[in-house]
Design a protein around this motif. Structure first.
Motif, PDB file in Angstrom:
ATOM      1  N   GLN A 285       8.694  20.038  -4.785  1.00  0.00           N
ATOM      2  CA  GLN A 285       8.104  18.710  -4.637  1.00  0.00           C
ATOM      3  C   GLN A 285       6.951  18.527  -5.620  1.00  0.00           C
ATOM      4  O   GLN A 285       6.398  19.484  -6.155  1.00  0.00           O
ATOM      5  N   ALA A 286       6.622  17.285  -5.853  1.00  0.00           N
ATOM      6  CA  ALA A 286       5.526  16.953  -6.771  1.00  0.00           C
ATOM      7  C   ALA A 286       4.199  17.465  -6.211  1.00  0.00           C
ATOM      8  O   ALA A 286       4.005  17.544  -5.000  1.00  0.00           O
ATOM      9  N   ILE A 287       3.300  17.840  -7.125  1.00  0.00           N
ATOM     10  CA  ILE A 287       1.968  18.340  -6.732  1.00  0.00           C
ATOM     11  C   ILE A 287       0.929  17.316  -7.175  1.00  0.00           C
ATOM     12  O   ILE A 287       0.901  16.902  -8.333  1.00  0.00           O
ATOM     13  N   ASP A 288       0.080  16.922  -6.229  1.00  0.00           N
ATOM     14  CA  ASP A 288      -1.030  16.004  -6.517  1.00  0.00           C
ATOM     15  C   ASP A 288      -2.289  16.745  -6.065  1.00  0.00           C
ATOM     16  O   ASP A 288      -2.547  16.853  -4.873  1.00  0.00           O
ATOM     17  N   ASP A 289      -3.030  17.286  -7.023  1.00  0.00           N
ATOM     18  CA  ASP A 289      -4.145  18.167  -6.682  1.00  0.00           C
ATOM     19  C   ASP A 289      -5.474  17.569  -7.141  1.00  0.00           C
ATOM     20  O   ASP A 289      -5.541  16.859  -8.143  1.00  0.00           O
ATOM     21  N   LYS A 290      -6.516  17.911  -6.402  1.00  0.00           N
ATOM     22  CA  LYS A 290      -7.862  17.415  -6.714  1.00  0.00           C
ATOM     23  C   LYS A 290      -8.843  18.559  -6.454  1.00  0.00           C
ATOM     24  O   LYS A 290      -8.815  19.176  -5.389  1.00  0.00           O
ATOM     25  N   LEU A 291      -9.698  18.859  -7.458  1.00  0.00           N
ATOM     26  CA  LEU A 291     -10.693  19.918  -7.321  1.00  0.00           C
ATOM     27  C   LEU A 291     -12.061  19.332  -7.648  1.00  0.00           C
ATOM     28  O   LEU A 291     -12.266  18.772  -8.723  1.00  0.00           O
ATOM     29  N   ILE A 292     -12.975  19.440  -6.699  1.00  0.00           N
ATOM     30  CA  ILE A 292     -14.341  18.919  -6.899  1.00  0.00           C
ATOM     31  C   ILE A 292     -15.304  20.099  -6.766  1.00  0.00           C
ATOM     32  O   ILE A 292     -15.307  20.786  -5.749  1.00  0.00           O
TER      33      ILE A 292
ATOM     34  N   THR B  40     -12.073  14.306 -20.114  1.00  0.00           N
ATOM     35  CA  THR B  40     -10.795  14.251 -20.842  1.00  0.00           C
ATOM     36  C   THR B  40      -9.659  13.973 -19.854  1.00  0.00           C
ATOM     37  O   THR B  40      -9.777  14.253 -18.655  1.00  0.00           O
ATOM     38  N   SER B  41      -8.557  13.426 -20.381  1.00  0.00           N
ATOM     39  CA  SER B  41      -7.366  13.214 -19.549  1.00  0.00           C
ATOM     40  C   SER B  41      -6.126  13.234 -20.448  1.00  0.00           C
ATOM     41  O   SER B  41      -6.182  12.864 -21.614  1.00  0.00           O
ATOM     42  N   LYS B  42      -4.996  13.675 -19.897  1.00  0.00           N
ATOM     43  CA  LYS B  42      -3.712  13.741 -20.614  1.00  0.00           C
ATOM     44  C   LYS B  42      -2.608  13.260 -19.679  1.00  0.00           C
ATOM     45  O   LYS B  42      -2.619  13.545 -18.485  1.00  0.00           O
ATOM     46  N   ASN B  43      -1.625  12.541 -20.258  1.00  0.00           N
ATOM     47  CA  ASN B  43      -0.448  12.080 -19.513  1.00  0.00           C
ATOM     48  C   ASN B  43       0.803  12.462 -20.298  1.00  0.00           C
ATOM     49  O   ASN B  43       0.857  12.298 -21.510  1.00  0.00           O
ATOM     50  N   SER B  44       1.811  12.962 -19.596  1.00  0.00           N
ATOM     51  CA  SER B  44       3.108  13.262 -20.202  1.00  0.00           C
ATOM     52  C   SER B  44       4.166  13.023 -19.137  1.00  0.00           C
ATOM     53  O   SER B  44       4.338  13.827 -18.217  1.00  0.00           O
ATOM     54  N   GLY B  45       4.872  11.901 -19.258  1.00  0.00           N
ATOM     55  CA  GLY B  45       5.882  11.557 -18.251  1.00  0.00           C
ATOM     56  C   GLY B  45       5.236  11.370 -16.902  1.00  0.00           C
ATOM     57  O   GLY B  45       4.320  10.581 -16.735  1.00  0.00           O
TER      58      GLY B  45
ATOM     59  N   SER C 215       0.258  14.712 -15.351  1.00  0.00           N
ATOM     60  CA  SER C 215      -1.028  14.297 -15.915  1.00  0.00           C
ATOM     61  C   SER C 215      -2.140  15.171 -15.360  1.00  0.00           C
ATOM     62  O   SER C 215      -1.986  15.782 -14.296  1.00  0.00           O
ATOM     63  N   TYR C 216      -3.248  15.231 -16.112  1.00  0.00           N
ATOM     64  CA  TYR C 216      -4.462  15.861 -15.595  1.00  0.00           C
ATOM     65  C   TYR C 216      -5.669  15.084 -16.126  1.00  0.00           C
ATOM     66  O   TYR C 216      -5.596  14.405 -17.136  1.00  0.00           O
ATOM     67  N   LYS C 217      -6.802  15.246 -15.396  1.00  0.00           N
ATOM     68  CA  LYS C 217      -8.009  14.495 -15.747  1.00  0.00           C
ATOM     69  C   LYS C 217      -9.219  15.341 -15.319  1.00  0.00           C
ATOM     70  O   LYS C 217      -9.278  15.840 -14.201  1.00  0.00           O
ATOM     71  N   LEU C 218     -10.177  15.500 -16.234  1.00  0.00           N
ATOM     72  CA  LEU C 218     -11.409  16.241 -15.958  1.00  0.00           C
ATOM     73  C   LEU C 218     -12.584  15.311 -16.263  1.00  0.00           C
ATOM     74  O   LEU C 218     -12.718  14.840 -17.391  1.00  0.00           O
ATOM     75  N   ILE C 219     -13.404  15.045 -15.239  1.00  0.00           N
ATOM     76  CA  ILE C 219     -14.558  14.145 -15.437  1.00  0.00           C
ATOM     77  C   ILE C 219     -15.796  14.750 -14.775  1.00  0.00           C
ATOM     78  O   ILE C 219     -15.685  15.527 -13.828  1.00  0.00           O
ATOM     79  N   TYR C 220     -16.929  14.352 -15.312  1.00  0.00           N
ATOM     80  CA  TYR C 220     -18.216  14.769 -14.716  1.00  0.00           C
ATOM     81  C   TYR C 220     -18.893  13.513 -14.194  1.00  0.00           C
ATOM     82  O   TYR C 220     -19.142  12.573 -14.934  1.00  0.00           O
ATOM     83  N   ASP C 221     -19.171  13.510 -12.910  1.00  0.00           N
ATOM     84  CA  ASP C 221     -19.847  12.385 -12.259  1.00  0.00           C
ATOM     85  C   ASP C 221     -21.352  12.698 -12.232  1.00  0.00           C
ATOM     86  O   ASP C 221     -21.786  13.585 -11.487  1.00  0.00           O
ATOM     87  N   LYS C 222     -22.137  11.944 -13.074  1.00  0.00           N
ATOM     88  CA  LYS C 222     -23.584  12.197 -13.173  1.00  0.00           C
ATOM     89  C   LYS C 222     -24.310  11.843 -11.884  1.00  0.00           C
ATOM     90  O   LYS C 222     -25.262  12.512 -11.505  1.00  0.00           O
TER      91      LYS C 222
ATOM     92  N   SER D 116      -5.073  16.682 -10.984  1.00  0.00           N
ATOM     93  CA  SER D 116      -3.814  17.029 -11.672  1.00  0.00           C
ATOM     94  C   SER D 116      -2.638  16.492 -10.862  1.00  0.00           C
ATOM     95  O   SER D 116      -2.662  16.468  -9.632  1.00  0.00           O
ATOM     96  N   LYS D 117      -1.615  16.083 -11.590  1.00  0.00           N
ATOM     97  CA  LYS D 117      -0.392  15.583 -10.954  1.00  0.00           C
ATOM     98  C   LYS D 117       0.779  16.196 -11.715  1.00  0.00           C
ATOM     99  O   LYS D 117       0.906  16.022 -12.927  1.00  0.00           O
ATOM    100  N   MET D 118       1.608  16.955 -10.987  1.00  0.00           N
ATOM    101  CA  MET D 118       2.802  17.570 -11.580  1.00  0.00           C
ATOM    102  C   MET D 118       4.026  16.987 -10.892  1.00  0.00           C
ATOM    103  O   MET D 118       4.080  16.927  -9.664  1.00  0.00           O
ATOM    104  N   ALA D 119       4.989  16.590 -11.697  1.00  0.00           N
ATOM    105  CA  ALA D 119       6.195  15.937 -11.166  1.00  0.00           C
ATOM    106  C   ALA D 119       7.086  16.949 -10.452  1.00  0.00           C
ATOM    107  O   ALA D 119       6.914  18.160 -10.566  1.00  0.00           O
ATOM    108  N   GLN D 120       8.028  16.419  -9.736  1.00  0.00           N
ATOM    109  CA  GLN D 120       9.011  17.237  -9.015  1.00  0.00           C
ATOM    110  C   GLN D 120       9.840  18.034 -10.020  1.00  0.00           C
ATOM    111  O   GLN D 120      10.220  17.530 -11.068  1.00  0.00           O
ATOM    112  N   THR D 121      10.147  19.295  -9.709  1.00  0.00           N
ATOM    113  CA  THR D 121      10.993  20.121 -10.578  1.00  0.00           C
ATOM    114  C   THR D 121      12.288  20.446  -9.845  1.00  0.00           C
ATOM    115  O   THR D 121      12.331  20.513  -8.621  1.00  0.00           O
ATOM    116  N   LYS D 122      13.311  20.658 -10.638  1.00  0.00           N
ATOM    117  CA  LYS D 122      14.641  20.895 -10.067  1.00  0.00           C
ATOM    118  C   LYS D 122      15.300  22.022 -10.846  1.00  0.00           C
ATOM    119  O   LYS D 122      15.444  21.934 -12.071  1.00  0.00           O
TER     120      LYS D 122
END
Length: 184
Positions: A55-62, A92-97, A100-107, A116-122
Motif C-alpha cells: 500500500q501507499a506510504i504517507d509519512d510525516k516526521l517532525i 526542498t521538495s521533489k515530485n515524481s509521479g 514525493s518528499y518535502k523538507l521544510i523548517y518552520d521558524k 514523504s509520499k510513496m505510491a503503491q507498489t506491485k
C-alpha cells in the motif's frame, strides 16, 4: 432338338470347368500382422501467479529544534539566529509521479518537518510448472497384404494345367461326338 441341347450342355460344362480352373488357380491372399506402437503423452501445465501489493506510504516526521540556552542571552540569540538561517536553506521538495518528499523548517514553531509520499507498489511472480502425467501405449495390429510375384515354376505349372484341361475338354467333346452321333 436333342442335338442342340447336348451341344449347349457340353459347351456349358466346358465353361464351368474352365471357370473352376481359373478360380482355383488364383492364390489365396496372405496377410501379415504388423504391430504398430502408438505413444501419446499428456502434458499438464500449471501456472502459479503471485501478486504482492504494498500500500501507499504517507509519512510525516517532525523534529523540534532545541534553542540554545547557555545563560548568555547575546550568545544564545546569535546561535539561534545562525541555526535558523542554516535550517531555512534546507527547504526542498521533489515530485515524481505519485512519489514525493518535502523538507521544510518552520521558524515560528522552531521545528524541522519532513513529509514523504510513496505510491503503491506491485510485484508479480509467475511460476510455470510442466508435468507429463500419462504416457499411453497402444499396440494395434494392422493387416498388411503380402504381394508376392509368381515364380517361374508356378507359371509353368499353371500353363501346363490349362493346356491339360483344354486337351481333356477337346477329347471329351470328340468322345461324346463319336458316341452320340448327334453332331454332324
Amino acid at each position: 432338338m436333342k442335338k442342340t441341347i447336348t451341344k449347349y450342355f457340353t459347351i456349358s460344362l466346358l465353361l464351368v470347368l474352365l471357370s473352376l480352373v481359373f478360380i482355383g488357380c488364383s492364390s489365396a491372399r496372405k496377410y501379415k500382422q504388423e504391430n504398430t506402437l502408438l505413444k501419446s503423452e499428456i502434458q499438464k501445465r500449471d501456472s502459479l501467479k503471485s501478486v504482492i501489493i504494498n500500500q501507499a506510504i504517507d509519512d510525516k516526521l517532525i523534529t523540534p529544534v532545541v534553542q540554545s540556552s547557555t545563560g548568555n542571552p547575546v550568545l544564545d540569540s546569535l546561535v539561534n539566529a545562525k541555526v535558523d538561517e542554516i535550517l531555512s536553506k534546507l527547504n526542498t521538495s521533489k515530485n515524481s509521479g505519485d512519489n514525493s518528499y518535502k523538507l521544510i523548517y518552520d521558524k515560528l514553531a522552531k521545528q524541522l518537518e519532513f513529509y514523504s509520499k510513496m505510491a503503491q507498489t506491485k510485484n508479480e511472480n509467475t511460476a510455470t510448472k510442466t508435468t507429463n502425467d500419462k504416457t499411453i501405449i497402444q499396440i494395434k495390429k494392422i493387416p498388411v497384404e503380402i504381394v508376392k510375384p509368381l515364380s517361374k515354376l508356378e507359371k509353368f505349372l499353371m500353363v501346363l494345367g490349362i493346356v491339360t484341361l483344354l486337351f481333356l475338354g477337346y477329347k471329351t467333346v470328340v468322345f461324346i461326338k463319336n458316341k452320340t452321333s448327334l453332331w454332324v
